[in-house]
Design a protein around this motif. Structure first.
Motif, PDB file in Angstrom:
ATOM      1  N   LEU A  66       0.922  -1.660   0.172  1.00 57.23           N
ATOM      2  CA  LEU A  66      -0.072   0.115   0.206  1.00 57.23           C
ATOM      3  C   LEU A  66       1.038   0.927   0.008  1.00 57.23           C
ATOM      4  O   LEU A  66       2.047   1.156   0.813  1.00 57.23           O
ATOM      5  N   LEU A  67       0.127   2.703  -0.347  1.00 57.08           N
ATOM      6  CA  LEU A  67       0.892   3.631  -0.708  1.00 57.08           C
ATOM      7  C   LEU A  67       0.259   4.838   0.606  1.00 57.08           C
ATOM      8  O   LEU A  67      -1.148   4.369   0.821  1.00 57.08           O
ATOM      9  N   ASP A  68       1.162   5.014   1.221  1.00 60.80           N
ATOM     10  CA  ASP A  68       0.145   6.034   2.362  1.00 60.80           C
ATOM     11  C   ASP A  68       0.069   7.650   1.248  1.00 60.80           C
ATOM     12  O   ASP A  68       1.016   8.190   1.730  1.00 60.80           O
ATOM     13  N   ILE A  69      -0.579   8.152   1.414  1.00 58.53           N
ATOM     14  CA  ILE A  69      -1.342   9.352   0.854  1.00 58.53           C
ATOM     15  C   ILE A  69      -0.190  10.491   1.827  1.00 58.53           C
ATOM     16  O   ILE A  69      -0.249  11.104   0.650  1.00 58.53           O
ATOM     17  N   ASP A  70       0.052   9.928   2.930  1.00 56.03           N
ATOM     18  CA  ASP A  70       0.733  11.365   3.664  1.00 56.03           C
ATOM     19  C   ASP A  70       1.861  11.284   3.344  1.00 56.03           C
ATOM     20  O   ASP A  70       3.229  12.098   4.195  1.00 56.03           O
ATOM     21  N   ALA A  71       2.735  10.163   2.675  1.00 54.78           N
ATOM     22  CA  ALA A  71       4.522  10.062   2.970  1.00 54.78           C
ATOM     23  C   ALA A  71       4.611  10.977   1.553  1.00 54.78           C
ATOM     24  O   ALA A  71       4.208  11.281   0.964  1.00 54.78           O
ATOM     25  N   PRO A  72       6.161  10.953   1.824  1.00 48.16           N
ATOM     26  CA  PRO A  72       6.830  12.102   0.578  1.00 48.16           C
ATOM     27  C   PRO A  72       6.937  11.345  -0.701  1.00 48.16           C
ATOM     28  O   PRO A  72       7.214  10.277  -0.520  1.00 48.16           O
ATOM     29  N   PHE A  73       7.625  12.339  -1.399  1.00 51.24           N
ATOM     30  CA  PHE A  73       7.165  11.474  -3.043  1.00 51.24           C
ATOM     31  C   PHE A  73       8.332  10.570  -3.265  1.00 51.24           C
ATOM     32  O   PHE A  73       8.319   9.885  -3.465  1.00 51.24           O
ATOM     33  N   GLU A  74       9.454  10.827  -2.258  1.00 47.12           N
ATOM     34  CA  GLU A  74      10.702  10.406  -2.616  1.00 47.12           C
ATOM     35  C   GLU A  74      10.052   8.270  -1.746  1.00 47.12           C
ATOM     36  O   GLU A  74      10.821   7.900  -2.136  1.00 47.12           O
ATOM     37  N   GLU A  75       9.891   8.872  -1.089  1.00 44.31           N
ATOM     38  CA  GLU A  75       9.355   7.044   0.526  1.00 44.31           C
ATOM     39  C   GLU A  75       8.145   6.931  -1.129  1.00 44.31           C
ATOM     40  O   GLU A  75       8.050   5.765  -0.995  1.00 44.31           O
ATOM     41  N   LEU A  76       7.228   7.803  -1.598  1.00 45.37           N
ATOM     42  CA  LEU A  76       5.876   6.336  -2.380  1.00 45.37           C
ATOM     43  C   LEU A  76       7.211   6.047  -4.258  1.00 45.37           C
ATOM     44  O   LEU A  76       6.584   4.450  -4.362  1.00 45.37           O
ATOM     45  N   LEU A  77       8.542   6.686  -4.083  1.00 45.21           N
ATOM     46  CA  LEU A  77       8.474   6.307  -5.616  1.00 45.21           C
ATOM     47  C   LEU A  77       9.512   5.353  -4.940  1.00 45.21           C
ATOM     48  O   LEU A  77      10.149   4.065  -5.630  1.00 45.21           O
ATOM     49  N   ARG A  78       9.990   5.005  -3.631  1.00 49.09           N
ATOM     50  CA  ARG A  78      11.050   4.088  -3.261  1.00 49.09           C
ATOM     51  C   ARG A  78      10.392   2.614  -3.089  1.00 49.09           C
ATOM     52  O   ARG A  78      10.772   1.858  -3.795  1.00 49.09           O
TER      53      ARG A  78
END
Length: 292
Positions: free
Chosen positions: A80-92
């Motif tokens: 899953l992806l956290d909507i509040d995570a920074p872009f770098e974390e989503l990309l990782r």
């Protein structure tokens, strides 16, 4: 005038002949799915249909009794992806898991608010001022009891390829994709990670980690990372890194599980048929290195 496509006409004629043979063979018809499956097996033995056709038809018949809950990826194993995570974390997460679609949650993992296409992250990279919420697509929710035939029909009709599965209490039980459904008919679908062994087994990733095939020889991994790799039991011998790590863990590894061996961290990325197809591998700091 002669037929401009004689081969095409012959193909159609052959198909009609094949169907006629099948209909004639099963007439007056079986009374249950089990009898139909037995009839198909007999048709194969009599060279009425081929082995591949018999297997596929049998899977179609059995799929009629299967539900979303039978083929879903269980909630604890969902990426899953956290909507509040920074872009770098989503990309990782996107890079390390390599899925094309991700359920997105806010606050708790149970609170799924939409689906994000991995390719849409490119829009954020080009225009950081965009709100990620604007990129979310509506999530489709289905009950565990949803029949696979109906689910496949809905996937085809609404062009969604992923659905979140809900249990009888309304909680997230897992997710199911169109690939999960189609594999019940045609068997395992090879994807971009299912590369032939002679085409490569260790690949560098953008985040400076590596993707390693589970069937990579242990010697190849040791040479690539400059380490000596050995199991905890000197009497046991293994050829592949996947076999060694499964032995060290004491069970068949599941996606998301990880262990440290010879100063390398192995994270299970992808499994098929009870075996690890891909690990994510990275050296760990010396003071954090420990035996699995």
């Amino acid at each position: 005038m002669s037929d401009p496509h004689p081969a095409r006409a012959l193909e159609k004629e052959d198909k009609r002949t094949f169907l006629q043979k099948v209909v004639e063979f099963i007439h007056p018809g079986p009374d249950s799915p089990e009898e139909l499956i037995e009839t198909l097996a007999e048709a194969e033995s009599n060279d009425v249909i081929g082995a591949d056709s018999r297997v596929m038809l049998e899977r179609v018949i059995r799929m009629a009794d299967m539900t979303a809950g039978d083929v879903m990826v269980a909630a604890p194993r969902m990426d899953l992806l956290d909507i509040d995570a920074p872009f770098e974390e989503l990309l990782r997460v996107v890079i390390s898991t390599a899925h094309s679609r991700f359920p997105v949650y806010q606050g708790e993992r149970e609170n799924i608010i939409g689906i994000l296409m991995a390719k849409d992250l490119l829009k954020l990279q080009r225009a950081p001022e965009l709100n990620i919420r604007a990129l979310l697509r509506p999530a489709v929710f289905v009950p565990e009891s949803k029949g696979l035939n109906d689910l496949l029909r809905e996937f085809r009709g609404n062009r969604n390829h992923l659905a979140v599965v809900i249990d009888e209490f309304g909680r997230v039980a897992g997710l199911v994709t169109i690939e999960d459904v189609l594999e019940q008919i045609v068997g395992e679908i090879e994807d971009e990670f299912d590369i032939a062994e002679d085409e490569g087994d260790i690949f560098g990733l953008a985040d400076h980690t590596f993707r390693v095939s589970g069937d990579t020889p242990i010697e190849r991994v040791a040479e690539a990372f400059g380490v000596a790799i050995a199991g905890s039991d000197p009497e046991e011998s293994f050829e592949t890194i996947g076999g060694l790590i499964a032995h060290e863990m004491g069970h068949v590894p599941k996606r998301g599980e990880q262990t440290v061996l010879a100063g390398l961290q192995f994270v299970v990325l992808h499994t098929k048929g009870g075996a690890v197809r891909w690990f994510k591998v990275a050296p760990v700091a010396q003071d954090n290195t420990q035996s699995p």
